[in-house]
Design an enzyme around this catalytic site. Structure first.
Site, short mmCIF file in Angstrom:
data_model
loop_
_atom_site.label_atom_id
_atom_site.label_comp_id
_atom_site.label_asym_id
_atom_site.label_seq_id
_atom_site.Cartn_x
_atom_site.Cartn_y
_atom_site.Cartn_z
N ASP A 43 0.82 -1.20 0.00
CA ASP A 43 0.00 0.00 0.00
C ASP A 43 0.87 1.26 0.00
O ASP A 43 0.35 2.38 -0.14
CB ASP A 43 -0.99 0.00 1.16
N SER A 44 2.18 1.07 0.07
CA SER A 44 3.11 2.18 -0.16
C SER A 44 2.98 2.74 -1.57
O SER A 44 3.54 3.80 -1.87
CB SER A 44 4.55 1.73 0.09
N ASP A 82 -0.72 -6.35 -0.41
CA ASP A 82 -1.03 -5.68 0.85
C ASP A 82 -2.54 -5.48 0.97
O ASP A 82 -3.20 -5.07 0.02
CB ASP A 82 -0.36 -4.31 0.88
N LYS A 112 -0.73 -9.63 2.78
CA LYS A 112 -0.06 -9.14 3.99
C LYS A 112 -1.02 -8.30 4.80
O LYS A 112 -1.75 -7.46 4.25
CB LYS A 112 1.18 -8.30 3.63
N GLU A 114 -1.20 -5.66 8.13
CA GLU A 114 -0.58 -4.93 9.23
C GLU A 114 -1.26 -5.42 10.50
O GLU A 114 -2.47 -5.24 10.68
CB GLU A 114 -0.74 -3.42 9.02
N GLU A 180 9.14 -4.03 11.07
CA GLU A 180 9.55 -2.73 10.56
C GLU A 180 9.95 -1.76 11.67
O GLU A 180 9.22 -1.58 12.65
CB GLU A 180 8.42 -2.11 9.73
#
Length: 255
Positions: A43-44, A82, A112, A114, A180
């Site tokens: 999502d970056s 993501d 993925k 978070e 991270e």
């Protein structure tokens, strides 16, 4: 292509895992041809490609579109999509449906999340349904309004929580963990705690692999986080090429 099970079995002492983001077919093709193990459609993309000032505005439809482009250009790497902000964590059914779209319709090999206490049960349910899950702890940018964009796990209590959540997500079936922007000693402890691989970003050298955002690696970003490293100057090359084109047209040298 490395399978999820092959990634899951990777551990410290073996050749480190490599993971980069990619958001489009040309970049994915280059990353794949270089032999990178895992491509993350992060999502970056919001910061790196779409002009957003954070990852929060990124939609599921945007991730699905970019994932499809990456999948179509990838032959060997494992492609992980993501889950964007609020595409999970509201209801279990919605999280399952959205993860399923990224695998079934966009072609991702895994998703993925978070992660936090709220994603343990969802991870277990997704894995039961055949959707592999990569967990993500430490700095989780989707929670920037709550935690800021600072190093995590710097107190004993915070470090203990990250270690506990890492173990719980492994037990729930996650096949790997992104860790991270945490202290290197904490990352080393988490890596030692788990049988699944830990892939670090700003987490020191003692994890099982490393991941970075591709625009940071190639030198395309306006700015990079302190833990990133630039391995090229694509921005400079693009600026020079565009300037050369303009000058050639204005001077009558092209066409």
């Amino acid at each position: 292509m490395p399978t999820v099970q092959e990634i899951r079995r990777a551990s410290a002492g073996d050749e480190p895992l490599t993971m980069l983001t990619a958001y489009d077919a040309p970049t994915a093709s280059i990353v794949d041809a270089a032999g990178i193990d895992v491509i993350l459609v992060g999502d970056s993309v919001g910061n790196a490609m779409l002009g957003y000032d954070s990852t929060l505005p990124v939609t599921l439809e945007e991730i699905e579109s970019h994932t499809g482009a990456v999948v179509r250009a990838t032959e060997d790497a494992l492609v992980v999509a993501d889950m964007p902000f609020l595409s999970y964590g509201t209801t279990e059914g919605e999280g399952i449906e959205n993860a399923g779209r990224l695998v079934k319709e966009a072609g991702a090999n895994a998703v993925k999340l978070e992660s936090g206490p709220h994603t343990v049960d969802l991870t277990e349910r997704l894995v039961q349904l055949g959707i592999p899950v990569m967990a993500h702890l430490g700095l989780t940018p989707q929670r920037r309004n709550q935690m800021g964009y600072v190093r995590q796990g710097t107190t004993d209590a915070a470090a203990a929580e990250i270690r506990d959540l890492a173990r719980r997500h492994e037990a729930a079936g996650a096949f790997s963990l992104v860790l991270e922007h945490v202290p290197a000693d904490l990352a080393a402890d988490v890596t030692a705690d788990l049988d699944i691989p830990v892939i670090g970003i700003g987490a020191g050298p003692e994890t099982d692999g490393q991941v970075l955002v591709v625009t940071d690696v190639i030198g395309l970003s306006d700015s990079s986080p302190p833990f990133a490293e630039q391995f090229g100057d694509v921005r400079g090359e693009m600026e020079a090429a565009v300037d050369a084109f303009r000058e050639a047209v204005e001077d009558g040298d092209f066409p």
